[in-house]
Design a protein around this motif. Structure first.
Motif, PDB file in Angstrom:
ATOM      1  N   GLU A  48      -5.848   3.588   3.403  1.00  0.00           N
ATOM      2  CA  GLU A  48      -6.211   3.069   2.085  1.00  0.00           C
ATOM      3  C   GLU A  48      -7.444   2.181   2.111  1.00  0.00           C
ATOM      4  OE1 GLU A  48      -4.801   4.086  -0.586  1.00  0.00           O
ATOM      5  OE2 GLU A  48      -3.273   5.244   0.449  1.00  0.00           O
TER       6      GLU A  48
ATOM      7  N   PHE B 247      -2.097  -8.050  11.127  1.00  0.00           N
ATOM      8  CA  PHE B 247      -1.733  -7.786   9.745  1.00  0.00           C
ATOM      9  C   PHE B 247      -0.234  -8.013   9.558  1.00  0.00           C
ATOM     10  CE2 PHE B 247      -5.829  -5.759   9.378  1.00  0.00           C
ATOM     11  CZ  PHE B 247      -6.151  -5.966   8.047  1.00  0.00           C
TER      12      PHE B 247
ATOM     13  N   ASP C  64      -5.147   0.859   8.543  1.00  0.00           N
ATOM     14  CA  ASP C  64      -5.109   0.521   7.119  1.00  0.00           C
ATOM     15  C   ASP C  64      -4.253   1.466   6.284  1.00  0.00           C
ATOM     16  OD1 ASP C  64      -6.589   2.822   7.050  1.00  0.00           O
ATOM     17  OD2 ASP C  64      -8.413   1.926   6.276  1.00  0.00           O
TER      18      ASP C  64
ATOM     19  N   ALA D 109      -8.929 -10.543   4.963  1.00  0.00           N
ATOM     20  CA  ALA D 109      -8.868  -9.099   4.731  1.00  0.00           C
ATOM     21  C   ALA D 109      -7.521  -8.776   4.098  1.00  0.00           C
ATOM     22  CB  ALA D 109      -9.038  -8.336   6.043  1.00  0.00           C
TER      23      ALA D 109
ATOM     24  N   LEU E  85      -9.667  -1.434   3.589  1.00  0.00           N
ATOM     25  CA  LEU E  85      -9.475  -2.871   3.530  1.00  0.00           C
ATOM     26  C   LEU E  85     -10.521  -3.502   2.633  1.00  0.00           C
ATOM     27  CD1 LEU E  85      -9.195  -3.546   7.363  1.00  0.00           C
ATOM     28  CD2 LEU E  85      -7.304  -3.316   5.773  1.00  0.00           C
TER      29      LEU E  85
ATOM     30  N   ASN F 105     -15.597  -2.899   1.611  1.00  0.00           N
ATOM     31  CA  ASN F 105     -14.485  -1.968   1.752  1.00  0.00           C
ATOM     32  C   ASN F 105     -14.614  -1.303   3.116  1.00  0.00           C
ATOM     33  OD1 ASN F 105     -12.272  -0.415   1.182  1.00  0.00           O
ATOM     34  ND2 ASN F 105     -13.423   1.150   0.103  1.00  0.00           N
TER      35      ASN F 105
ATOM     36  N   ARG G  97      -0.022  -6.910   1.997  1.00  0.00           N
ATOM     37  CA  ARG G  97      -0.355  -6.787   3.416  1.00  0.00           C
ATOM     38  C   ARG G  97      -1.732  -7.397   3.638  1.00  0.00           C
ATOM     39  NH1 ARG G  97      -2.525  -2.667   7.268  1.00  0.00           N
ATOM     40  NH2 ARG G  97      -1.327  -2.862   9.189  1.00  0.00           N
ATOM     41  N   TYR G  98      -1.776  -8.473   4.421  1.00  0.00           N
ATOM     42  CA  TYR G  98      -3.039  -9.183   4.627  1.00  0.00           C
ATOM     43  C   TYR G  98      -3.183  -9.551   6.100  1.00  0.00           C
ATOM     44  CZ  TYR G  98      -0.121 -13.400   4.605  1.00  0.00           C
ATOM     45  OH  TYR G  98       0.830 -14.337   4.876  1.00  0.00           O
TER      46      TYR G  98
ATOM     47  N   ASN H 121      -5.196  -5.438   2.603  1.00  0.00           N
ATOM     48  CA  ASN H 121      -5.099  -3.991   2.696  1.00  0.00           C
ATOM     49  C   ASN H 121      -4.373  -3.383   1.495  1.00  0.00           C
ATOM     50  OD1 ASN H 121      -3.294  -1.725   4.900  1.00  0.00           O
ATOM     51  ND2 ASN H 121      -5.029  -1.311   3.586  1.00  0.00           N
TER      52      ASN H 121
ATOM     53  N   ASP I  43     -12.873   1.038   6.133  1.00  0.00           N
ATOM     54  CA  ASP I  43     -11.846   1.986   6.565  1.00  0.00           C
ATOM     55  C   ASP I  43     -11.670   1.884   8.071  1.00  0.00           C
ATOM     56  OD1 ASP I  43     -11.456   3.051   4.016  1.00  0.00           O
ATOM     57  OD2 ASP I  43     -13.185   4.365   4.258  1.00  0.00           O
TER      58      ASP I  43
END
Length: 389
Positions: free
Chosen positions: A17, A76, A14, A103, A19, A8, A46-47, A105, A10
């Motif tokens: 929230e 992203f 992001d 990744a 990633l 995880n 959202r990736y 989000n 930050d």
């Protein structure tokens, strides 16, 4: 999460929230959902699309969705994965990393009716607004037979240089009917195609070149940019066509980019500005009241403005997305101001370099002292006694 091969993370992109990031294959993350009302829901994810990406699978109540994350560009993206009928109660969403670096989000479920209602309201709101699409050639356009080059005069310090049979392209959604124009910066002669519109432009590195006005309807378009200058083995590398940045914007009055950002009321006047390097700018401003400072580089929250008054730092302003495409800084100061706009990662690099240099000098000094001590040098003995006091 780390026990499952997930991290995880930050960071500034992001939405606050965090990633979920992983290289580990066949790793899964289960996310419980509680649906309060039976309805049709739109699913958006959202990736991170990137050159080392692979494949992700997302399961919503067991129904698989396959996402290919391998891409020439590293960025992203939001993607609409369709509509799902979900009944009130508990559901489960599973994220599986099949292969590659991935990744994710955010997952967003929106009732279908609310989605189309909000979309209609936003589209209506934007009809009287200027629409701006900004493409940095090296990071926002797909390319073939072209490579990234660096230069202090390029936007963000980078551009793309074309070789034989080179081209660049991208897909975009036009959400407002109206007249548009293109502004490009680079060098060489190019053919531009956007829907049914085509044009040929000759670019000068230091200035924007504009197309005439043309009309676009709402819809999805492909923009394609192709150098038409003769490129062969005899052409010098420095003479090959270069594309730096592309702007597409709506205008009814044939405005230039500079005119887009003009305001009638001028609470502040820029006295002068200096580009020290691609990551550092200095600006002198005289302000009669707080104002918004426009910085026409592609929006990145890592650009930061430090405000100095009478030689003392009085404020640090973070970048906000102005017109959704460039950096803006709200300056809550008046008077004669000196503003330094800096890209923060460069600051971190400089500090790391200083720390490394100090550490290196300290290590050399200690080795010199240790060598003198082993030889029972008087200077080393006196130094050792002084530190033992």
């Amino acid at each position: 999460m780390k026990n499952k091969g997930l991290t995880n993370w930050d960071w500034n992109f992001d939405y606050g929230e965090g990633l979920v990031v992983t290289w580990a294959s066949n790793t899964t993350l289960k996310i419980p959902l509680n649906i309060e009302k039976s309805d049709n829901y739109k699913l958006f994810i959202r990736y991170f699309k990137n050159q080392k990406g692979g494949e992700i699978k997302v399961y919503l109540d067991g129904k698989p969705i396959i996402i290919n994350t391998n891409d020439q560009l590293n960025k992203f993206v939001w993607k609409d994965f369709g509509t799902f009928k979900l009944n009130k109660g508990k559901h489960e969403l599973i994220l599986e990393n099949v292969n590659g670096f991935n990744a994710v989000n955010l997952f967003t479920l929106i009732p279908e009716g609310e989605y189309y209602k909000a979309r209609g309201e936003i589209t209506k709101l934007l009809q009287n607004k200027t629409m701006i699409y900004l493409f940095e050639a090296e990071s926002d356009l797909y390319r073939e037979n072209a490579k990234i080059v660096k230069g202090i005069d390029y936007s963000n310090g980078e551009a793309i240089k074309f070789s034989k049979n080179g081209k660049a392209w991208q897909t975009l959604d036009i959400i407002k009917n109206g007249t548009y124009k293109l502004a490009l910066k680079g060098s060489g002669e190019f053919k531009i195609s956007l829907g049914n519109y085509t044009d040929i432009v000759s670019l000068n590195t230091n200035n924007f070149t504009y197309t005439p006005l043309f009309y676009l309807n709402q819809g999805t378009y492909n923009i394609k940019i192709t150098p038409i200058s003769s490129i062969n083995n005899l052409v010098k590398i420095e003479d090959m066509p270069v594309l730096d940045v592309v702007w597409l914007y709506s205008t009814e009055t044939n405005q230039t980019i500079g005119q887009l950002f003009e305001v009638k009321e001028r609470p502040a006047k820029v006295i002068n500005y200096t580009k020290i390097n691609p990551t550092l700018w200095k600006v002198r401003v005289n302000a009669t009241k707080p104002f918004m400072l426009n910085f026409a580089e592609a929006y990145d929250p890592l650009w930061e403005a430090s405000i100095y008054k009478n030689g003392r730092k009085v404020e640090v302003a973070k970048s906000i997305p102005l017109y959704s495409v460039i950096n803006g800084y709200w300056i809550n100061q008046t008077g004669n101001l000196e503003i330094t706009i800096r890209y923060k990662p460069q600051v971190w690099f400089d500090r790391g370099l200083i720390i490394s240099l100090v550490t290196f000098i300290g290590a050399i000094g200690y080795l010199f002292y240790d060598w003198r001590r082993d030889k029972e040098d008087r200077w080393a003995k006196r130094l050792e006694k002084r530190f033992k006091r």
